[in-house]
Motif scaffolding. Structure first.
Motif, short mmCIF file in Angstrom:
data_model
loop_
_atom_site.label_atom_id
_atom_site.label_comp_id
_atom_site.label_asym_id
_atom_site.label_seq_id
_atom_site.Cartn_x
_atom_site.Cartn_y
_atom_site.Cartn_z
N CYS A 10 -44.38 -58.55 -34.06
CA CYS A 10 -43.07 -58.56 -34.74
C CYS A 10 -42.54 -57.15 -35.03
N SER A 11 -43.14 -56.13 -34.43
CA SER A 11 -42.64 -54.77 -34.71
C SER A 11 -41.26 -54.56 -34.12
N THR A 12 -41.00 -55.14 -32.96
CA THR A 12 -39.75 -54.89 -32.24
C THR A 12 -39.34 -56.15 -31.48
N GLY A 13 -38.24 -56.02 -30.74
CA GLY A 13 -37.87 -56.99 -29.71
C GLY A 13 -37.78 -58.44 -30.13
N ILE A 14 -38.29 -59.30 -29.26
CA ILE A 14 -38.16 -60.74 -29.43
C ILE A 14 -38.87 -61.22 -30.70
N GLY A 15 -40.07 -60.71 -30.93
CA GLY A 15 -40.85 -61.15 -32.10
C GLY A 15 -40.13 -60.83 -33.40
N ARG A 16 -39.60 -59.62 -33.49
CA ARG A 16 -38.91 -59.21 -34.71
C ARG A 16 -37.64 -60.04 -34.92
N ALA A 33 -47.94 -57.64 -37.03
CA ALA A 33 -47.84 -56.51 -36.08
C ALA A 33 -49.09 -55.65 -36.21
N ARG A 34 -49.32 -54.85 -35.18
CA ARG A 34 -50.50 -53.97 -35.22
C ARG A 34 -50.40 -52.98 -36.37
N ASN A 35 -49.21 -52.39 -36.54
CA ASN A 35 -49.01 -51.42 -37.62
C ASN A 35 -47.98 -51.97 -38.59
N PRO A 49 -51.12 -57.43 -41.01
CA PRO A 49 -51.53 -56.68 -39.82
C PRO A 49 -52.28 -57.60 -38.85
N LEU A 50 -51.98 -57.48 -37.59
CA LEU A 50 -52.69 -58.30 -36.59
C LEU A 50 -52.63 -57.63 -35.23
N ASP A 51 -53.82 -57.31 -34.71
CA ASP A 51 -53.94 -56.81 -33.34
C ASP A 51 -54.62 -57.92 -32.55
N VAL A 52 -53.93 -58.46 -31.54
CA VAL A 52 -54.48 -59.63 -30.85
C VAL A 52 -55.72 -59.30 -30.01
N THR A 53 -56.02 -58.00 -29.86
CA THR A 53 -57.24 -57.64 -29.13
C THR A 53 -58.44 -57.53 -30.07
N ILE A 128 -45.04 -67.13 -25.10
CA ILE A 128 -43.96 -66.41 -24.43
C ILE A 128 -44.47 -65.88 -23.09
N SER A 129 -44.00 -66.54 -22.05
CA SER A 129 -44.37 -66.14 -20.68
C SER A 129 -43.28 -65.23 -20.14
N SER A 130 -42.79 -65.51 -18.95
CA SER A 130 -41.76 -64.66 -18.32
C SER A 130 -41.34 -65.33 -17.02
N ILE A 131 -40.19 -64.92 -16.48
CA ILE A 131 -39.89 -65.40 -15.12
C ILE A 131 -40.91 -64.78 -14.15
N PRO A 173 -38.69 -65.81 -20.58
CA PRO A 173 -37.51 -64.95 -20.59
C PRO A 173 -37.29 -64.26 -19.24
N GLY A 174 -36.00 -63.98 -18.97
CA GLY A 174 -35.63 -63.07 -17.87
C GLY A 174 -35.68 -61.66 -18.43
N ALA A 175 -34.95 -60.73 -17.80
CA ALA A 175 -34.93 -59.35 -18.31
C ALA A 175 -34.15 -59.30 -19.62
N ILE A 176 -34.79 -58.78 -20.67
CA ILE A 176 -34.21 -58.78 -22.01
C ILE A 176 -34.27 -57.35 -22.56
N LYS A 177 -33.21 -56.96 -23.27
CA LYS A 177 -33.15 -55.60 -23.81
C LYS A 177 -33.98 -55.51 -25.09
N THR A 178 -35.16 -54.95 -24.97
CA THR A 178 -36.07 -54.76 -26.11
C THR A 178 -36.81 -53.43 -25.89
N ASN A 179 -37.92 -53.26 -26.56
CA ASN A 179 -38.76 -52.07 -26.31
C ASN A 179 -39.61 -52.21 -25.06
N PHE A 180 -39.55 -53.40 -24.46
CA PHE A 180 -40.37 -53.74 -23.30
C PHE A 180 -40.30 -52.65 -22.21
N ASP A 181 -39.06 -52.24 -21.90
CA ASP A 181 -38.83 -51.26 -20.85
C ASP A 181 -39.51 -49.92 -21.17
#
Ligand code: NAP
Length: 273
Positions: A10-16, A33-35, A49-53, A128-131, A173-181
């Protein structure tokens, strides 16, 4: 009763955006989020706080949620990133690290919440998968393979968990404007810009396509809106495309149609009258 929704990444993008949207719609959102400081300014019922690894961090977050609210109704496995690069040029560690987040991270989360959902005799898991979990392009194969894995796991889980009234849904999702890029660049720039690479023509094309798409992508709202639909539907579909243009949907549907025709031919499947 308001549902308790636990969301990863949830730090950025879709989760937030999803955490914000669901909170405003009255859900009890546990944003993770991790931080912790990356969630400053985000207003939800609980932030953890949650780091999925990190299995211990997962156990702690799930325990803290149950202690506070007594239940987890929905898990959204959103945390993820992409490592770009030709298969030959990526190391085991680079690919393994991505699997740790995109595949094992999601599986760990599922194993941590399912016993409680089974006890509740209700629950919903949204992965949350992806095309990229449906179609593969050169230099994106390792990322695609993580999303293909998530798709396969979700298809099995949907059937395994149905008797316990736990629904499993994929959002693609298709291409989405987040921190992903930005994360793609952080992990892949060195590989993609290596002038000595035998794959440089693929990388050049990849960069051209990325540049062309940049600025035209919808924002994360296009996905969080669909996730909310998937969460609220009384009979959710197995998979939902999100933020994918009509032309993209057409290609995907056409591909499925052609593949069905091929398999029908191969297995001599004659449609029932
Ligand atoms: N944007 C797109 O074009 C697109 C398209 C298709 C699918 N998706 C999928 O959508 C999901 C969300 O991505 P996004 O677009 O919102 O990108 P984003 O803005 O980069 O968000 C990714 C989130 O995942 C988190 N994350 C990464 N590693 C983690 C870990 N070990 N533990 C917990 N959280 C971790 C990040 O946290 P940090 O800030 O700490 O790194 C961040 O919160 C991903 O699964 C992605 O594969 C995105």
């Amino acid at each position: 009763m308001n549902k308790v929704v636990l969301i990863t990444g949830c730090s950025t993008g879709i989760g937030r955006d999803l955490a914000q949207r669901l909170s405003q719609s009255g859900y009890i959102v546990v944003a993770t989020a991790r931080n912790m400081e990356t969630m400053d300014g985000l207003v939800t019922a609980l932030k953890l706080p949650l780091d999925v690894t990190d299995p211990e961090s997962i156990q702690n977050a799930v325990a803290a949620t149950l202690k506070r609210f007594g239940r987890i109704d929905v898990l959204v496995n959103n945390a993820g990133y992409a490592q770009v690069g030709a298969i030959e040029e990526l190391t085991d560690d680079q690919i393994r690290q991505m699997y740790e987040v995109n595949v094992f991270g999601a599986m760990r989360m599922i194993r941590a919440v399912v016993p409680h959902m089974r006890q509740q005799k209700a629950g919903r898991i949204i992965n949350i998968s992806s095309i990229a979990g449906k179609m593969v392009t050169p230099v994106n194969g390792s990322y695609s393979s993580t999303k293909f894995a998530l798709e396969a796991l979700s298809d099995a889980l949907r059937l395994e968990l149905a008797p316990f009234d736990i629904q499993v849904v994929l959002v693609e999702p298709g291409a989405i404007k987040t921190n992903f890029d930005q994360t793609v660049h952080a992990h892949g720039d060195e590989i993609v810009s290596n002038p000595a690479s035998p794959y440089r023509s693929f990388y050049r094309k990849y960069q051209q396509v990325s540049d062309r798409m940049r600025g035209q992508e919808p924002g994360p709202q296009a996905v969080s809106k669909v996730i909310q639909q998937a969460l609220e539907s009384s009979k959710p579909k197995a998979r939902y495309l999100a933020g994918v243009a009509m032309s993209g949907r057409l290609i995907i549907n056409l591909r499925d149609l052609v593949w069905d025709l091929v398999v029908r031919q191969m297995f001599s499947i004659i449609p029932q009258e």
